[in-house]
Write a protein that holds these residues in place. Structure first.
Motif, PDB file in Angstrom:
ATOM      1  N   THR A 118       0.822  -1.215   0.000  1.00 42.49           N
ATOM      2  CA  THR A 118       0.000   0.000   0.000  1.00 42.49           C
ATOM      3  C   THR A 118       0.853   1.260   0.000  1.00 42.49           C
ATOM      4  O   THR A 118       0.338   2.357   0.209  1.00 42.49           O
ATOM      5  CB  THR A 118      -0.953   0.029   1.211  1.00 42.49           C
ATOM      6  OG1 THR A 118      -0.188  -0.047   2.431  1.00 42.49           O
ATOM      7  CG2 THR A 118      -1.954  -1.117   1.151  1.00 42.49           C
ATOM      8  N   GLY A 119       2.166   1.115  -0.219  1.00 43.11           N
ATOM      9  CA  GLY A 119       3.032   2.284  -0.351  1.00 43.11           C
ATOM     10  C   GLY A 119       3.673   2.768   0.928  1.00 43.11           C
ATOM     11  O   GLY A 119       4.159   3.909   0.967  1.00 43.11           O
ATOM     12  N   THR A 120       3.733   1.933   1.978  1.00 34.92           N
ATOM     13  CA  THR A 120       4.333   2.397   3.231  1.00 34.92           C
ATOM     14  C   THR A 120       5.824   2.699   3.068  1.00 34.92           C
ATOM     15  O   THR A 120       6.301   3.747   3.510  1.00 34.92           O
ATOM     16  CB  THR A 120       4.139   1.351   4.351  1.00 34.92           C
ATOM     17  OG1 THR A 120       4.664   0.098   3.923  1.00 34.92           O
ATOM     18  CG2 THR A 120       2.669   1.194   4.697  1.00 34.92           C
ATOM     19  N   THR A 121       6.558   1.798   2.436  1.00 32.38           N
ATOM     20  CA  THR A 121       7.996   2.004   2.273  1.00 32.38           C
ATOM     21  C   THR A 121       8.274   3.176   1.340  1.00 32.38           C
ATOM     22  O   THR A 121       9.184   3.980   1.578  1.00 32.38           O
ATOM     23  CB  THR A 121       8.663   0.724   1.726  1.00 32.38           C
ATOM     24  OG1 THR A 121       8.459  -0.338   2.666  1.00 32.38           O
ATOM     25  CG2 THR A 121      10.154   0.930   1.511  1.00 32.38           C
ATOM     26  N   HIS A 156       0.903   9.586  -4.949  1.00 29.25           N
ATOM     27  CA  HIS A 156       2.092   9.679  -4.083  1.00 29.25           C
ATOM     28  C   HIS A 156       2.325  11.131  -3.671  1.00 29.25           C
ATOM     29  O   HIS A 156       2.634  11.413  -2.496  1.00 29.25           O
ATOM     30  CB  HIS A 156       3.314   9.134  -4.812  1.00 29.25           C
ATOM     31  CG  HIS A 156       4.603   9.394  -4.088  1.00 29.25           C
ATOM     32  ND1 HIS A 156       4.927   8.786  -2.886  1.00 29.25           N
ATOM     33  CD2 HIS A 156       5.648  10.223  -4.394  1.00 29.25           C
ATOM     34  CE1 HIS A 156       6.106   9.222  -2.485  1.00 29.25           C
ATOM     35  NE2 HIS A 156       6.566  10.082  -3.376  1.00 29.25           N
ATOM     36  N   GLU A 157       2.170  12.063  -4.596  1.00 24.98           N
ATOM     37  CA  GLU A 157       2.385  13.473  -4.303  1.00 24.98           C
ATOM     38  C   GLU A 157       1.375  13.978  -3.260  1.00 24.98           C
ATOM     39  O   GLU A 157       1.731  14.753  -2.370  1.00 24.98           O
ATOM     40  CB  GLU A 157       2.277  14.301  -5.582  1.00 24.98           C
ATOM     41  CG  GLU A 157       3.406  14.079  -6.587  1.00 24.98           C
ATOM     42  CD  GLU A 157       3.308  12.737  -7.317  1.00 24.98           C
ATOM     43  OE1 GLU A 157       4.342  12.269  -7.835  1.00 24.98           O
ATOM     44  OE2 GLU A 157       2.185  12.158  -7.351  1.00 24.98           O
ATOM     45  N   ARG A 158       0.128  13.517  -3.400  1.00 22.89           N
ATOM     46  CA  ARG A 158      -0.900  13.926  -2.450  1.00 22.89           C
ATOM     47  C   ARG A 158      -0.626  13.356  -1.059  1.00 22.89           C
ATOM     48  O   ARG A 158      -0.785  14.030  -0.034  1.00 22.89           O
ATOM     49  CB  ARG A 158      -2.274  13.459  -2.950  1.00 22.89           C
ATOM     50  CG  ARG A 158      -3.470  13.833  -2.085  1.00 22.89           C
ATOM     51  CD  ARG A 158      -3.679  15.314  -2.025  1.00 22.89           C
ATOM     52  NE  ARG A 158      -3.088  15.897  -0.823  1.00 22.89           N
ATOM     53  CZ  ARG A 158      -2.991  17.185  -0.594  1.00 22.89           C
ATOM     54  NH1 ARG A 158      -3.384  18.065  -1.492  1.00 22.89           N
ATOM     55  NH2 ARG A 158      -2.476  17.624   0.525  1.00 22.89           N
ATOM     56  N   ARG A 159      -0.188  12.110  -1.028  1.00 24.67           N
ATOM     57  CA  ARG A 159       0.127  11.480   0.252  1.00 24.67           C
ATOM     58  C   ARG A 159       1.289  12.195   0.940  1.00 24.67           C
ATOM     59  O   ARG A 159       1.245  12.455   2.152  1.00 24.67           O
ATOM     60  CB  ARG A 159       0.480  10.002   0.035  1.00 24.67           C
ATOM     61  CG  ARG A 159      -0.699   9.153  -0.412  1.00 24.67           C
ATOM     62  CD  ARG A 159      -0.295   7.705  -0.679  1.00 24.67           C
ATOM     63  NE  ARG A 159      -1.457   6.915  -1.074  1.00 24.67           N
ATOM     64  CZ  ARG A 159      -1.650   5.646  -0.745  1.00 24.67           C
ATOM     65  NH1 ARG A 159      -0.749   4.999  -0.029  1.00 24.67           N
ATOM     66  NH2 ARG A 159      -2.742   5.003  -1.136  1.00 24.67           N
TER      67      ARG A 159
END
Length: 371
Positions: A172-175, A334-337
């Motif tokens: 889910t993109g944690t790393t 990714h940019e928003r996160r």
């Protein structure tokens, strides 16, 4: 044989640093008993209890050192006999409450120590008044916590570190988010330490061990145990605390609370290998929970949980809420996160690096620098 019976050390210890440690160690080396009074006001942003807890941890192996805590909201005016008396009586009462009737020596790094010693009919012992051995002060620490970090005592570093924990279900993109945040803050915090997901490292270790016996084995053939999750959780805690020791900002790719959920995923709800480590976590500033929605599942050879990603996201929400943690679900690109994360982290860092003091607080000036 020690020179003195009861030694006294006083201070704000706001925060406690290497100079304080040196002063207390000097007193402990010359006294049968040392009483350290932590004097704090309501106008300061670190509690007296925390300062005393950190000092107690630092000196837990010194049987002759006792940490006392006392509120002292009286203004400071070194030219006023009445104000001086008010401060001394607060100290005297703190000592009497601890069963101390007589002080034989007062240890300080300040010239006011002579006056304080006179008030207790005690000897004054001046320790490193020029701060030449340990060029640090509470003022220096409060002015620039990042620069002063190596001088702050270890228990205080663990308590003062800002801890940002990134968690989420598999793929889910944690790393990705953790690495982006570290890159973003590295210029401000060049000593920031890596806190990788130890569970992933342990997976590779177990897979290598299994393939040494069965070359064709895959991740689906791994057999997990409660001992594995106990090890993973403890190692995860150790990695996080090591990062806190070297830098006031910690950005961790998961933690042992998440390990509890991964244990539930692989072992069921009745397995508690990670529970002990997860029950002894330092204070967290915020959890960033990566949303599974909008993120493609990437099979990197050890992932097998696409079917349970949505459920695990809910598990994280439930666990973080039940534990009373502050958490933010980060979604979108990714940019928003990254933008969501840095917005809240910047505010937390500003808050955590601001130390309030009453208007009469004295600034300590070291030779060649204001500190």
């Amino acid at each position: 044989m020690n020179l003195y019976g009861n030694g006294l050390v006083i201070g704000k210890f706001y925060p406690p640093h290497a100079g304080h440690r040196h002063l207390i160690e000097a007193a402990a080396a010359e006294s049968d008993n040392v009483y350290v009074i932590v004097l704090g006001t309501r106008f300061e942003s670190i509690s007296r209890a925390d300062r005393a807890k950190w000092l107690s941890a630092e000196f837990e192996t010194h049987a002759n050192v006792r940490i006392l805590v006392q509120a002292d909201d009286c203004p400071v005016d070194y030219g006023s006999d009445e104000i001086w008396k008010a401060h001394v009586e607060v100290m005297r009462s703190a000592l009497q409450n601890a069963g101390v009737a007589k002080v034989d020596a007062v240890f300080t790094s300040e010239m006011y120590g002579y006056q304080l010693a006179d008030a207790f009919n005690a000897q004054h012992v001046l320790v490193d008044p020029d701060r030449s051995e340990f060029p640090v002060s509470g003022t220096l620490c409060r002015d620039d916590l990042n620069a002063a970090w190596p001088h702050i005592i270890e228990p205080a570093r663990q308590g003062l570190a800002t801890r940002i924990i990134v968690v989420g279900a598999e793929s889910t993109g944690t790393t990705t988010l953790t690495r982006a945040l570290m890159d973003h803050y590295r210029s401000r915090y060049p000593t920031i330490g890596d806190v990788p997901e130890y569970g992933r490292l342990r997976t590779y270790e177990k897979l290598d061990e299994l393939r040494s016996l069965n070359p064709g084995a895959g991740v689906e053939d791994l057999v997990w145990t409660t001992e594995d999750f106990d090890l993973i959780a403890k190692r995860q805690n150790a990695l996080e605390n090591a990062a806190a020791s070297q830098c006031p900002l910690v950005i961790a790719d998961t933690d042992s609370l998440a390990t509890v959920l991964w244990e539930r995923r692989y072992m069921g709800a009745d397995s508690f290998g990670a529970a002990e480590a997860a029950a002894n976590l330092p204070s967290r500033d915020i959890y960033l929970l990566t949303d599974h929605e909008g993120v493609d599942f990437e099979d990197d050879g050890i992932r097998d949980g696409e079917h349970i990603r949505a459920d695990m996201t809910e598990w994280f929400k439930e666990a973080l809420t039940a534990a009373g943690h502050s958490w933010v679900l980060v979604s979108g690109s990714h940019e928003r996160r990254l933008a969501t994360a840095t917005t809240i982290i910047d505010l937390i860092l500003e808050q955590r690096s601001t130390f309030t003091s009453p208007p009469w607080a004295k600034r300590t000036t070291l030779t060649g620098a204001t500190a």
